[in-house]
Motif scaffolding. Structure first.
Motif, PDB file in Angstrom:
ATOM      1  N   VAL A  26       5.010  -2.044   1.583  1.00 45.88           N
ATOM      2  CA  VAL A  26       3.858  -2.757   2.145  1.00 45.88           C
ATOM      3  C   VAL A  26       4.284  -4.108   2.727  1.00 45.88           C
ATOM      4  O   VAL A  26       3.810  -4.503   3.798  1.00 45.88           O
ATOM      5  CB  VAL A  26       2.770  -2.937   1.075  1.00 45.88           C
ATOM      6  CG1 VAL A  26       1.632  -3.800   1.609  1.00 45.88           C
ATOM      7  CG2 VAL A  26       2.233  -1.578   0.633  1.00 45.88           C
ATOM      8  N   LEU A  27       5.196  -4.807   2.053  1.00 44.22           N
ATOM      9  CA  LEU A  27       5.662  -6.098   2.576  1.00 44.22           C
ATOM     10  C   LEU A  27       6.404  -5.920   3.899  1.00 44.22           C
ATOM     11  O   LEU A  27       6.223  -6.709   4.837  1.00 44.22           O
ATOM     12  CB  LEU A  27       6.564  -6.786   1.545  1.00 44.22           C
ATOM     13  CG  LEU A  27       5.851  -7.382   0.331  1.00 44.22           C
ATOM     14  CD1 LEU A  27       6.865  -7.886  -0.687  1.00 44.22           C
ATOM     15  CD2 LEU A  27       4.913  -8.513   0.756  1.00 44.22           C
ATOM     16  N   GLU A  28       7.222  -4.879   3.989  1.00 42.74           N
ATOM     17  CA  GLU A  28       7.920  -4.633   5.254  1.00 42.74           C
ATOM     18  C   GLU A  28       6.926  -4.200   6.333  1.00 42.74           C
ATOM     19  O   GLU A  28       7.063  -4.569   7.505  1.00 42.74           O
ATOM     20  CB  GLU A  28       9.013  -3.579   5.064  1.00 42.74           C
ATOM     21  CG  GLU A  28      10.178  -4.075   4.227  1.00 42.74           C
ATOM     22  CD  GLU A  28      11.470  -3.322   4.503  1.00 42.74           C
ATOM     23  OE1 GLU A  28      11.608  -2.738   5.596  1.00 42.74           O
ATOM     24  OE2 GLU A  28      12.336  -3.327   3.605  1.00 42.74           O
TER      25      GLU A  28
ATOM     26  N   ASP B 229      -4.479   5.867  -4.861  1.00 42.63           N
ATOM     27  CA  ASP B 229      -5.408   4.756  -5.026  1.00 42.63           C
ATOM     28  C   ASP B 229      -5.111   3.600  -4.066  1.00 42.63           C
ATOM     29  O   ASP B 229      -5.971   2.741  -3.839  1.00 42.63           O
ATOM     30  CB  ASP B 229      -5.368   4.240  -6.470  1.00 42.63           C
ATOM     31  CG  ASP B 229      -5.947   5.241  -7.454  1.00 42.63           C
ATOM     32  OD1 ASP B 229      -6.803   6.045  -7.029  1.00 42.63           O
ATOM     33  OD2 ASP B 229      -5.540   5.239  -8.627  1.00 42.63           O
ATOM     34  N   LEU B 230      -3.902   3.583  -3.511  1.00 48.26           N
ATOM     35  CA  LEU B 230      -3.572   2.559  -2.527  1.00 48.26           C
ATOM     36  C   LEU B 230      -4.274   2.811  -1.195  1.00 48.26           C
ATOM     37  O   LEU B 230      -4.417   1.903  -0.385  1.00 48.26           O
ATOM     38  CB  LEU B 230      -2.055   2.521  -2.298  1.00 48.26           C
ATOM     39  CG  LEU B 230      -1.228   1.763  -3.328  1.00 48.26           C
ATOM     40  CD1 LEU B 230       0.255   1.924  -3.021  1.00 48.26           C
ATOM     41  CD2 LEU B 230      -1.604   0.287  -3.335  1.00 48.26           C
ATOM     42  N   ARG B 231      -4.645   4.044  -0.946  1.00 55.27           N
ATOM     43  CA  ARG B 231      -5.300   4.458   0.300  1.00 55.27           C
ATOM     44  C   ARG B 231      -4.505   4.021   1.547  1.00 55.27           C
ATOM     45  O   ARG B 231      -5.047   3.365   2.453  1.00 55.27           O
ATOM     46  CB  ARG B 231      -6.725   3.910   0.358  1.00 55.27           C
ATOM     47  CG  ARG B 231      -7.642   4.547  -0.683  1.00 55.27           C
ATOM     48  CD  ARG B 231      -9.049   4.035  -0.548  1.00 55.27           C
ATOM     49  NE  ARG B 231      -9.156   2.658  -1.000  1.00 55.27           N
ATOM     50  CZ  ARG B 231     -10.247   1.909  -0.871  1.00 55.27           C
ATOM     51  NH1 ARG B 231     -11.331   2.408  -0.299  1.00 55.27           N
ATOM     52  NH2 ARG B 231     -10.271   0.677  -1.311  1.00 55.27           N
ATOM     53  N   PRO B 232      -3.208   4.388   1.609  1.00 57.03           N
ATOM     54  CA  PRO B 232      -2.397   3.982   2.761  1.00 57.03           C
ATOM     55  C   PRO B 232      -2.860   4.602   4.070  1.00 57.03           C
ATOM     56  O   PRO B 232      -2.585   4.064   5.146  1.00 57.03           O
ATOM     57  CB  PRO B 232      -0.992   4.472   2.387  1.00 57.03           C
ATOM     58  CG  PRO B 232      -1.231   5.630   1.461  1.00 57.03           C
ATOM     59  CD  PRO B 232      -2.444   5.238   0.664  1.00 57.03           C
ATOM     60  N   MET B 233      -3.568   5.741   3.998  1.00 49.22           N
ATOM     61  CA  MET B 233      -3.999   6.396   5.225  1.00 49.22           C
ATOM     62  C   MET B 233      -5.050   5.586   5.974  1.00 49.22           C
ATOM     63  O   MET B 233      -5.280   5.814   7.161  1.00 49.22           O
ATOM     64  CB  MET B 233      -4.526   7.800   4.920  1.00 49.22           C
ATOM     65  CG  MET B 233      -3.456   8.764   4.408  1.00 49.22           C
ATOM     66  SD  MET B 233      -2.137   9.042   5.618  1.00 49.22           S
ATOM     67  CE  MET B 233      -2.994  10.069   6.821  1.00 49.22           C
ATOM     68  N   ARG B 234      -5.700   4.641   5.303  1.00 47.30           N
ATOM     69  CA  ARG B 234      -6.636   3.754   6.011  1.00 47.30           C
ATOM     70  C   ARG B 234      -5.891   2.978   7.096  1.00 47.30           C
ATOM     71  O   ARG B 234      -6.349   2.876   8.234  1.00 47.30           O
ATOM     72  CB  ARG B 234      -7.292   2.778   5.033  1.00 47.30           C
ATOM     73  CG  ARG B 234      -8.384   3.387   4.170  1.00 47.30           C
ATOM     74  CD  ARG B 234      -8.921   2.342   3.191  1.00 47.30           C
ATOM     75  NE  ARG B 234      -9.405   1.169   3.890  1.00 47.30           N
ATOM     76  CZ  ARG B 234     -10.674   0.955   4.229  1.00 47.30           C
ATOM     77  NH1 ARG B 234     -11.594   1.864   3.918  1.00 47.30           N
ATOM     78  NH2 ARG B 234     -11.039  -0.138   4.849  1.00 47.30           N
TER      79      ARG B 234
ATOM     80  N   GLY C  79      -3.123  -6.289  -1.121  1.00 43.50           N
ATOM     81  CA  GLY C  79      -3.964  -6.682  -2.248  1.00 43.50           C
ATOM     82  C   GLY C  79      -4.108  -5.574  -3.277  1.00 43.50           C
ATOM     83  O   GLY C  79      -4.109  -5.830  -4.483  1.00 43.50           O
ATOM     84  N   ARG C  80      -4.209  -4.339  -2.811  1.00 41.25           N
ATOM     85  CA  ARG C  80      -4.312  -3.210  -3.746  1.00 41.25           C
ATOM     86  C   ARG C  80      -3.015  -3.021  -4.517  1.00 41.25           C
ATOM     87  O   ARG C  80      -3.035  -2.666  -5.701  1.00 41.25           O
ATOM     88  CB  ARG C  80      -4.700  -1.939  -2.992  1.00 41.25           C
ATOM     89  CG  ARG C  80      -6.130  -1.952  -2.468  1.00 41.25           C
ATOM     90  CD  ARG C  80      -6.599  -0.598  -1.989  1.00 41.25           C
ATOM     91  NE  ARG C  80      -5.998  -0.178  -0.732  1.00 41.25           N
ATOM     92  CZ  ARG C  80      -6.485  -0.476   0.464  1.00 41.25           C
ATOM     93  NH1 ARG C  80      -7.584  -1.227   0.572  1.00 41.25           N
ATOM     94  NH2 ARG C  80      -5.905  -0.038   1.563  1.00 41.25           N
ATOM     95  N   VAL C  81      -1.873  -3.284  -3.868  1.00 36.87           N
ATOM     96  CA  VAL C  81      -0.587  -3.206  -4.568  1.00 36.87           C
ATOM     97  C   VAL C  81      -0.513  -4.279  -5.646  1.00 36.87           C
ATOM     98  O   VAL C  81      -0.117  -4.013  -6.789  1.00 36.87           O
ATOM     99  CB  VAL C  81       0.586  -3.372  -3.577  1.00 36.87           C
ATOM    100  CG1 VAL C  81       1.899  -3.566  -4.330  1.00 36.87           C
ATOM    101  CG2 VAL C  81       0.691  -2.173  -2.659  1.00 36.87           C
ATOM    102  N   LYS C  82      -0.914  -5.505  -5.295  1.00 35.16           N
ATOM    103  CA  LYS C  82      -0.872  -6.605  -6.264  1.00 35.16           C
ATOM    104  C   LYS C  82      -1.831  -6.371  -7.423  1.00 35.16           C
ATOM    105  O   LYS C  82      -1.613  -6.864  -8.536  1.00 35.16           O
ATOM    106  CB  LYS C  82      -1.208  -7.922  -5.566  1.00 35.16           C
ATOM    107  CG  LYS C  82      -0.118  -8.399  -4.617  1.00 35.16           C
ATOM    108  CD  LYS C  82      -0.502  -9.723  -3.976  1.00 35.16           C
ATOM    109  CE  LYS C  82       0.610 -10.257  -3.098  1.00 35.16           C
ATOM    110  NZ  LYS C  82       0.266 -11.549  -2.448  1.00 35.16           N
TER     111      LYS C  82
END
Length: 318
Positions: free
Chosen positions: A233-235, A290-295, A280-283
């Motif tokens: 996510v940071l990258e 649950d991270l919902r990366p597809m959004r 924010g979800r990762v933190k």
């Protein structure tokens, strides 16, 4: 490459063998060959090609040039995708997301897919050369060869940086579209090349986060397979910032109207908002689905389409 888990490959192959044993209609055969070209990916490439032609022409591009570039560009992209399917047929059979592709299901013989991909590549190169110009044809051929030999054969199975450098092939349509109109390559398409280059990694990585287990089963070292979700996510955040900043460079370089930078800033802000929400979800300790990366993945598609649509509209206003 030897797969560590043979189980995912056997079921699709048995399904494909059963399908290939039954008589198949002409329509089904055509559908299988069309599927080899990955039409949904081609749509995304065309979204970046046509607006650049508007920008190069400072308005409506010549109809014959535009149609020829899009038609033969489609064949070129279809060639690269078909050859990628040939090279990755073992990976596709191992992954749930791709196991229904024609070669994974044995709907098309591998040799036929190889010939089909090469034939499309030759046809597209000659078509662009004779109908448009040879610079556009050369850039298209270079993109095809890069995608097949550098990305598919060299990078994809060896490094988590595969989509960073392999994504160069997906940036080439902006140069091809510009060259198709002007016969040369200028700074404006180079800026848009950079936009697509920086956009590609976070777009692909968020999809890979959703299908991490697939890539792991196929031994493909996508970044979400070999790194923590936080690092991915940071990258992705860093590349998204680079995308937005690069998009704003087009304003002074291409001398656009105020419409373009305003829309680019709004779209970029929305894209950054979405990736910060993912961070924010990762933190917060969320992981997996649950991270919902597809959004972010779906929004990044909309971002690129709307940004390039703005390029086309702005070019009509200059």
């Amino acid at each position: 490459m030897v797969l560590t888990d043979k189980q995912p490959t056997t079921a699709p192959l048995r399904e494909g063998a059963a399908a290939s044993a039954a008589p198949r209609s002409f329509g089904a055969v055509v559908k299988a060959y069309v599927a080899l070209t990955k039409p949904r990916i081609i749509e995304l490439l065309l979204i970046t090609t046509l607006p650049v032609m508007f920008m190069a022409a400072r308005g409506l591009p010549p109809l014959w040039t535009a149609v020829s570039t899009l038609v033969f560009g489609t064949l070129s992209a279809g060639s690269a995708n078909a050859l990628n399917c040939y090279i990755d047929r073992d990976i596709d059979a191992a992954m749930r997301r791709t196991r229904r592709r024609p070669l994974a299901r044995e709907q098309v013989p591998p040799g036929n897919a190889l010939i089909f991909g090469v034939a499309l590549g030759v046809l597209s190169t000659l078509g662009l050369g004779f109908a448009v110009n040879w610079l556009a044809a050369g850039l298209s051929l270079a993109a095809n060869l890069f995608y097949v030999f550098v990305y598919s054969m060299l990078l994809k199975r060896r490094t988590p940086q595969n989509v960073v450098w392999g994504g160069i092939a997906g940036c080439m349509p902006v140069l091809i579209g510009w060259a198709g109109i002007t016969g040369d390559v200028g700074w404006a398409p180079v800026v848009l090349f950079g936009v697509v280059f920086f956009w590609t990694p976070p777009h692909t990585w968020t999809l890979a986060m959703r299908y991490r287990e697939d890539y792991a089963a196929a031994n493909v070292p996508m970044l979400p397979v070999v790194a923590t979700e936080r690092r991915v996510v940071l990258e992705s955040l860093a590349y998204t910032w680079a995308t937005v900043l690069c998009s704003l460079l087009l304003w002074p370089v291409a001398h656009t109207t105020l419409l373009y930078p305003v829309v680019a800033a709004v779209l970029g802000g929305a894209c950054l908002w979405e990736v910060y929400r993912l961070l924010g979800r990762v933190k917060a300790g969320k992981t997996g689905v649950d991270l919902r990366p597809m959004r972010f993945f779906h929004w990044s598609n909309a971002y690129l389409a709307l940004l390039f649509l703005t390029v086309a509209i702005d070019s009509m206003l200059v």
